[in-house]
Design an enzyme around this catalytic site. Structure first.
Site, short mmCIF file in Angstrom:
data_model
loop_
_atom_site.label_atom_id
_atom_site.label_comp_id
_atom_site.label_asym_id
_atom_site.label_seq_id
_atom_site.Cartn_x
_atom_site.Cartn_y
_atom_site.Cartn_z
CB ALA A 1 1.22 -6.17 4.09
CB THR B 1 6.61 -10.12 15.86
OG1 THR B 1 7.38 -9.66 16.95
CG2 THR B 1 5.14 -9.93 16.23
CG ASP B 2 10.42 -11.65 19.45
OD1 ASP B 2 9.83 -10.60 19.10
OD2 ASP B 2 11.59 -11.67 19.87
CD GLU B 3 7.60 -6.51 19.45
OE1 GLU B 3 6.76 -5.79 20.00
OE2 GLU B 3 8.53 -6.08 18.74
CB VAL C 1 18.18 5.51 26.00
CG1 VAL C 1 18.08 4.19 26.74
CG2 VAL C 1 19.31 5.48 24.97
CG ASP D 1 -5.42 -1.74 2.17
OD1 ASP D 1 -5.41 -2.82 2.80
OD2 ASP D 1 -5.47 -0.62 2.73
CB ALA E 1 -0.92 0.00 1.22
NE ARG F 1 12.15 -4.98 22.52
CZ ARG F 1 11.68 -4.85 23.77
NH1 ARG F 1 12.20 -5.55 24.76
NH2 ARG F 1 10.68 -4.02 24.02
CE1 TYR G 1 3.72 -5.30 14.72
CE2 TYR G 1 5.13 -5.75 16.63
CZ TYR G 1 4.82 -5.93 15.28
OH TYR G 1 5.61 -6.75 14.51
CB ALA H 1 -2.97 -7.06 21.04
CE LYS I 1 2.69 -9.54 12.66
NZ LYS I 1 2.66 -9.50 11.17
CG ASN J 1 13.45 -6.47 18.28
OD1 ASN J 1 12.84 -7.25 19.01
ND2 ASN J 1 13.22 -5.18 18.28
NE ARG K 1 7.87 1.20 22.79
CZ ARG K 1 8.56 0.42 21.95
NH1 ARG K 1 8.71 -0.86 22.22
NH2 ARG K 1 9.10 0.91 20.87
P1 NAD Z 1 7.57 -2.18 7.80
O1 NAD Z 1 6.66 -1.32 8.62
O2 NAD Z 1 8.94 -1.71 7.48
O3 NAD Z 1 6.87 -2.51 6.38
C1 NAD Z 1 5.52 -2.85 6.29
C2 NAD Z 1 5.13 -2.76 4.82
O4 NAD Z 1 3.75 -3.13 4.70
C3 NAD Z 1 5.26 -1.35 4.22
O5 NAD Z 1 5.89 -1.41 2.97
C4 NAD Z 1 3.81 -0.87 4.11
O6 NAD Z 1 3.63 0.03 3.04
C5 NAD Z 1 3.08 -2.18 3.88
N1 NAD Z 1 1.69 -2.12 4.30
C6 NAD Z 1 1.19 -1.62 5.47
N2 NAD Z 1 -0.15 -1.71 5.48
C7 NAD Z 1 -0.52 -2.30 4.31
C8 NAD Z 1 -1.76 -2.68 3.74
N3 NAD Z 1 -2.91 -2.47 4.39
N4 NAD Z 1 -1.77 -3.27 2.53
C9 NAD Z 1 -0.60 -3.47 1.86
N5 NAD Z 1 0.60 -3.11 2.34
C10 NAD Z 1 0.64 -2.54 3.55
O7 NAD Z 1 7.59 -3.57 8.56
P2 NAD Z 1 8.77 -4.66 8.65
O8 NAD Z 1 9.65 -4.31 9.79
O9 NAD Z 1 9.35 -4.86 7.31
O10 NAD Z 1 7.92 -5.94 9.07
C11 NAD Z 1 7.37 -6.82 8.08
C12 NAD Z 1 6.65 -7.95 8.80
O11 NAD Z 1 7.55 -8.63 9.65
C13 NAD Z 1 5.51 -7.46 9.68
O12 NAD Z 1 4.44 -8.37 9.56
C14 NAD Z 1 6.09 -7.49 11.09
O13 NAD Z 1 5.08 -7.72 12.04
C15 NAD Z 1 7.03 -8.68 10.97
N6 NAD Z 1 8.20 -8.66 11.87
C16 NAD Z 1 8.99 -7.54 11.96
C17 NAD Z 1 10.12 -7.57 12.80
C18 NAD Z 1 11.06 -6.38 12.88
O14 NAD Z 1 12.00 -6.40 13.69
N7 NAD Z 1 10.89 -5.34 12.07
C19 NAD Z 1 10.42 -8.72 13.53
C20 NAD Z 1 9.58 -9.83 13.41
C21 NAD Z 1 8.48 -9.79 12.58
P1 TYD Z 2 11.89 -0.83 18.42
O1 TYD Z 2 12.99 -0.73 17.42
O2 TYD Z 2 10.76 0.14 18.35
O3 TYD Z 2 11.37 -2.34 18.37
P2 TYD Z 2 10.36 -3.13 19.39
O4 TYD Z 2 9.72 -2.16 20.30
O5 TYD Z 2 9.40 -3.74 18.42
O6 TYD Z 2 11.22 -4.13 20.10
O7 TYD Z 2 12.53 -0.69 19.86
C1 TYD Z 2 13.56 -1.59 20.29
C2 TYD Z 2 13.84 -1.26 21.74
O8 TYD Z 2 14.42 0.05 21.81
C3 TYD Z 2 12.60 -1.22 22.60
O9 TYD Z 2 12.92 -1.76 23.89
C4 TYD Z 2 12.28 0.26 22.73
C5 TYD Z 2 13.65 0.91 22.64
N1 TYD Z 2 13.67 2.27 22.03
C6 TYD Z 2 14.30 3.33 22.71
O10 TYD Z 2 14.86 3.15 23.82
N2 TYD Z 2 14.30 4.57 22.13
C7 TYD Z 2 13.70 4.80 20.93
O11 TYD Z 2 13.69 5.97 20.46
C8 TYD Z 2 13.08 3.71 20.24
C9 TYD Z 2 12.41 3.92 18.90
C10 TYD Z 2 13.10 2.46 20.83
#
Ligand code: NAD
Ligand code: TYD
Length: 351
Positions: free
Chosen positions: A81, A133-135, A215, A58, A33, A223, A159, A161, A163, A188, A290
């Site tokens: 997505a 995700t592991d979350e 921080v 979408d 999207a 993480r 988030y 919840a 997932k 992560n 947070r």
């Molecule tokens: P991101 O936010 O960087 O990218 C998400 C992408 O999805 C974007 O390109 C966005 O445009 C697209 N998108 C959002 N809503 C949409 C919709 N309604 N229709 C079509 N496209 C849509 O996320 P990411 O970090 O690349 O994560 C990708 C997946 O991996 C997610 O499902 C996330 O939950 C999972 N994940 C992420 C992490 C991490 O550390 N980033 C770890 C474990 C799992």
């Molecule tokens: P983040 O990259 O948002 O991933 P997630 O919350 O999904 O694990 O954050 C990683 C960790 O870093 C998390 O414990 C929150 C912390 N954090 C900060 O301390 N400062 C920041 O500005 C951000 C974005 C995250």
């Protein structure tokens, strides 16, 4: 043979698409999207490449998804997505419910209808791969063992919840309708094309701009970090050989406290791009925590290793060095994603 990838212009999805074509000529239809987190610049290397078709749309648009499935006849859907940022989910959970829950539901229904119309090998070979995700497992106490796939679901943020809800839908579509699904729950990620709202890229871009490094709380939250291409290789392994209906944890056995991550990034920048004003760690600023902040995540990745022989290729030392070097070499990419919408988020969240 074709894959339908959703969210392939985001951080992990674009790394997956780029890595895919290093080892495969199988085409990818990429449905995204292009929210604030999706960037076509991530896919610039594929311009003019006939193996890659980008579709802006979408996942909640059932007619569009039906049409893409009917036209391209993919052998698998790989579903990235999502709305993915915990802090944004706290400010505005609605989009997380719409995309992560409703969007996944729509995609599952479209996949079910498409798969129901297949026959023979095409039907038997079809996969719906859900990237999660592991979350979803909640937060660990300091001495608790790492999350296995049998850990109860205890999501704590809007988030996680959303997932968790999507994981449950995927599970139910397998058990009730027989849809051939696999789910991966990864820790992560970090690496190239990581949007600079997340911890590691935010620290790199803020440090280079001489801005504070925020921080949260005491910085002792833990993480378990995995280099993004290792996540992508794990997904490829599960897509190829994962057992239907199973979930697989993916992780790098690399637990680190946030403050240690920030100090590592600062030390690498001191080495690679020294600042005449002094060490980057001088910019570290403790800010309000947070709400509901999960204290610790850790992944037990033995199942994917035992069943599929997957292991990460990068150590944290090699991966974080590559990442910092990538950001130093891609100032143009950083500038292109720091649009007005990005600046609005930073001023809303950090004040
Ligand atoms: P991101 O936010 O960087 O990218 C998400 C992408 O999805 C974007 O390109 C966005 O445009 C697209 N998108 C959002 N809503 C949409 C919709 N309604 N229709 C079509 N496209 C849509 O996320 P990411 O970090 O690349 O994560 C990708 C997946 O991996 C997610 O499902 C996330 O939950 C999972 N994940 C992420 C992490 C991490 O550390 N980033 C770890 C474990 C799992
Ligand atoms: P983040 O990259 O948002 O991933 P997630 O919350 O999904 O694990 O954050 C990683 C960790 O870093 C998390 O414990 C929150 C912390 N954090 C900060 O301390 N400062 C920041 O500005 C951000 C974005 C995250």
């Amino acid at each position: 043979m074709t894959l339908l990838v959703t969210g392939g212009a985001g951080f992990i999805g674009s790394n997956f698409v780029l890595d895919w074509f290093k080892t495969s000529s199988e085409p990818i239809v990429n449905l995204d999207a292009l929210t604030y987190a999706g960037n076509l610049a991530n896919l610039a290397a594929l311009q003019g490449d006939a193996r890659h078709s980008f579709v802006k749309g979408d996942i909640g648009d059932r007619a569009l998804v039906d049409q893409l499935l009917a036209t391209h006849q993919p052998r698998a859907v790989v579903h990235f997505a999502a709305e993915s940022h915990v802090d944004r989910s706290i400010h505005g959970p609605g989009a997380f419910m719409r995309t992560n829950v409703d969007g996944t539901f729509t995609l599952l229904e479209a996949a079910r209808a498409y798969w129901g119309g297949l026959a023979g090998e095409a039907k038997a070979g079809f996969r719906f791969h859900h990237v999660s995700t592991d979350e979803v497992y909640g937060s660990l106490k300091p001495n608790e063992p790492a999350f296995t796939e049998a850990h109860p679901y205890e999501p704590n943020s809007p988030y996680s919840a959303s997932k968790a809800a999507s994981d449950h839908l995927v599970r139910a579509w397998h058990h009730t309708y027989g849809l051939p699904v696999v789910t991966t729950n990864c820790s992560n990620n970090y690496g190239p094309y990581h949007f600079p709202e997340k911890l590691i890229p935010l620290m790199i871009v803020n440090a280079l701009a001489g801005k504070p490094l925020p921080v949260y709380g005491d910085g002792q939250q833990i993480r378990d970090w995995l280099y993004v291409s290792d996540h992508c290789s794990g997904i490829r392994a599960v897509l190829a050989g994962g057992r239907l209906g199973e979930t697989y944890n993916i992780g790098g056995w690399n637990e680190q406290a946030n403050i240690d991550i920030v100090n590592t990034v600062c030390a690498l920048l001191d080495e690679l791009r020294p600042d005449p004003a002094g060490p980057y760690a001088r910019l570290i600023t403790y800010v309000t925590d947070r709400p509901g902040h999960d204290r610790r995540y850790a992944i037990d990745a033995r199942k994917i290793e035992r069943e599929l022989g997957w292991r990460p290729a990068e150590t944290f030392e090699s991966g974080i060095r590559k990442t910092v070097q990538w950001y130093l070499a891609h100032a143009d990419w950083v500038a292109s994603v720091q649009s007005g919408a990005y600046r609005d988020w930073v001023s809303q969240h950090y004040g």
